[in-house]
Structures are given as structure tokens and as C-alpha cells.
Write a protein that holds these residues in place. Structure first.
Motif, PDB file in Angstrom:
ATOM      1  N   LEU A  30       0.833  -1.203   0.000  1.00  0.00           N
ATOM      2  CA  LEU A  30       0.000   0.000   0.000  1.00  0.00           C
ATOM      3  C   LEU A  30       0.870   1.258   0.000  1.00  0.00           C
ATOM      4  O   LEU A  30       0.613   2.204  -0.756  1.00  0.00           O
ATOM      5  N   ALA A  31       1.910   1.269   0.839  1.00  0.00           N
ATOM      6  CA  ALA A  31       2.803   2.435   0.922  1.00  0.00           C
ATOM      7  C   ALA A  31       3.549   2.639  -0.393  1.00  0.00           C
ATOM      8  O   ALA A  31       3.623   3.763  -0.907  1.00  0.00           O
ATOM      9  N   LYS A  32       4.091   1.563  -0.945  1.00  0.00           N
ATOM     10  CA  LYS A  32       4.861   1.646  -2.189  1.00  0.00           C
ATOM     11  C   LYS A  32       4.009   2.177  -3.342  1.00  0.00           C
ATOM     12  O   LYS A  32       4.499   2.904  -4.192  1.00  0.00           O
ATOM     13  N   ASN A  33       2.729   1.827  -3.342  1.00  0.00           N
ATOM     14  CA  ASN A  33       1.843   2.226  -4.432  1.00  0.00           C
ATOM     15  C   ASN A  33       0.951   3.414  -4.068  1.00  0.00           C
ATOM     16  O   ASN A  33       0.023   3.727  -4.805  1.00  0.00           O
ATOM     17  N   ASN A  34       1.253   4.033  -2.925  1.00  0.00           N
ATOM     18  CA  ASN A  34       0.524   5.222  -2.467  1.00  0.00           C
ATOM     19  C   ASN A  34      -0.990   4.992  -2.465  1.00  0.00           C
ATOM     20  O   ASN A  34      -1.761   5.796  -2.994  1.00  0.00           O
TER      21      ASN A  34
END
Length: 156
Positions: free
Chosen positions: A43-47
Motif C-alpha cells: 500500500l505504501a509503495k503504491n501510495n
């Protein structure tokens, strides 16, 4: 004769004890913490921002839809693409979708699809305990987080 029967019995017992030990599967590994980390990292990596349920399922509604909303026992038609956190696709339907009962699929789908209304779409991020568990299933490695882009075409 008694000695021969005793020897055969002992050998049979020995073989069956050894084969039982070899045939017993290893206990299921708990991937809960690793899956949670993998989903949060994805989720963080793909915003992306997702909603987490008490079971550990994450979902994102990108298009709310305006039709009927299924229940966990509804029969639905869904178009989907399934992939891992590394982006590798493991399954995909045709654009026309596939129909099935939500009580006949993995727990992550049974729980997740009812968040969508007919015509809606989004993403389900499914930890292994709501997918195929800790053991390999066909081409899906045990413990895998499964991500599905889904479009709820119809509640049948």
C-alpha cells in the motif's frame, strides 16, 4: 510358525509407524505478521489507502457502483485480475467476467465482494489465511498475499 508371524507383525508395525511419520504434513505456518507487513508495504509503495477489516482483509473501492449489493451467499458475476505483491499475475478472467456463488470461493472473496455494489470496482488485498492458507495450492505458493482488481458486473 509363531516366530515367523511375530516377525511379520513387528515388521508391519515398524513400517506403518515409519510411514505415518513421513506422511504427516508439517504443521501450518502462521503468516499473519508477514502478510500484514507485506500488505502495508504494498500500500505504501503504491501510495494506496485501504480499509482494513477485523479479519485482516484490506479493500479499496475505486468505483462505488449503484446497483444491488450482494451478500456473502449471493451468486455474482465478477471480472478480475489476481496478482501477488510483486505484480506477477496468477489468474485473470475475461472482461465479461465469471459467475459463482460467494459461498464457493476463498474467504477473502466471500467477505470482500459484498463491499461492492453492482457496477462497482476496486481492489481486494487478501492475507493467506483468507486465501489458500499456508500450503501451496496449484501455482500459488503457501502463505501468499493475493491481490485482486475486481469489477462487480452483476448480482445474479
Amino acid at each position: 510358525m509363531k516366530k515367523l508371524l511375530a516377525a511379520v507383525f513387528a515388521l508391519t508395525l515398524f513400517i506403518s509407524c515409519n510411514s505415518t511419520e513421513k506422511d504427516t504434513p508439517e504443521p501450518a505456518k502462521d503468516f499473519t505478521e508477514q502478510n500484514e507487513k507485506d500488505i502495508k508495504d504494498y500500500l505504501a509503495k503504491n501510495n494506496l489507502t485501504a480499509t482494513r477489516t477485523d479479519s485482516g482483509l484490506y479493500y479499496i473501492i475505486t468505483e462505488p457502483g449503484n446497483g444491488a449489493q450482494p451478500t456473502s451467499t449471493s451468486n455474482v458475476t465478477v471480472a478480475y485480475k489476481g496478482y501477488y505483491t510483486n505484480g506477477k499475475v496468477f489468474d485473470q478472467s475475461k472482461d465479461t467476467g465469471i459467475s459463482f456463488g460467494l459461498n464457493q470461493v476463498i474467504k477473502g472473496w466471500t467477505e470482500g465482494i459484498p463491499y461492492f455494489k453492482e457496477g462497482g470496482s476496486g481492489v481486494l488485498l487478501i492475507p493467506s489465511r483468507l486465501g489458500y492458507g499456508s500450503y501451496d495450492y496449484m501455482t500459488i505458493p503457501g502463505g501468499s498475499v493475493l491481490i485482486f482488481d475486481v469489477k462487480l458486473i452483476k448480482v445474479n
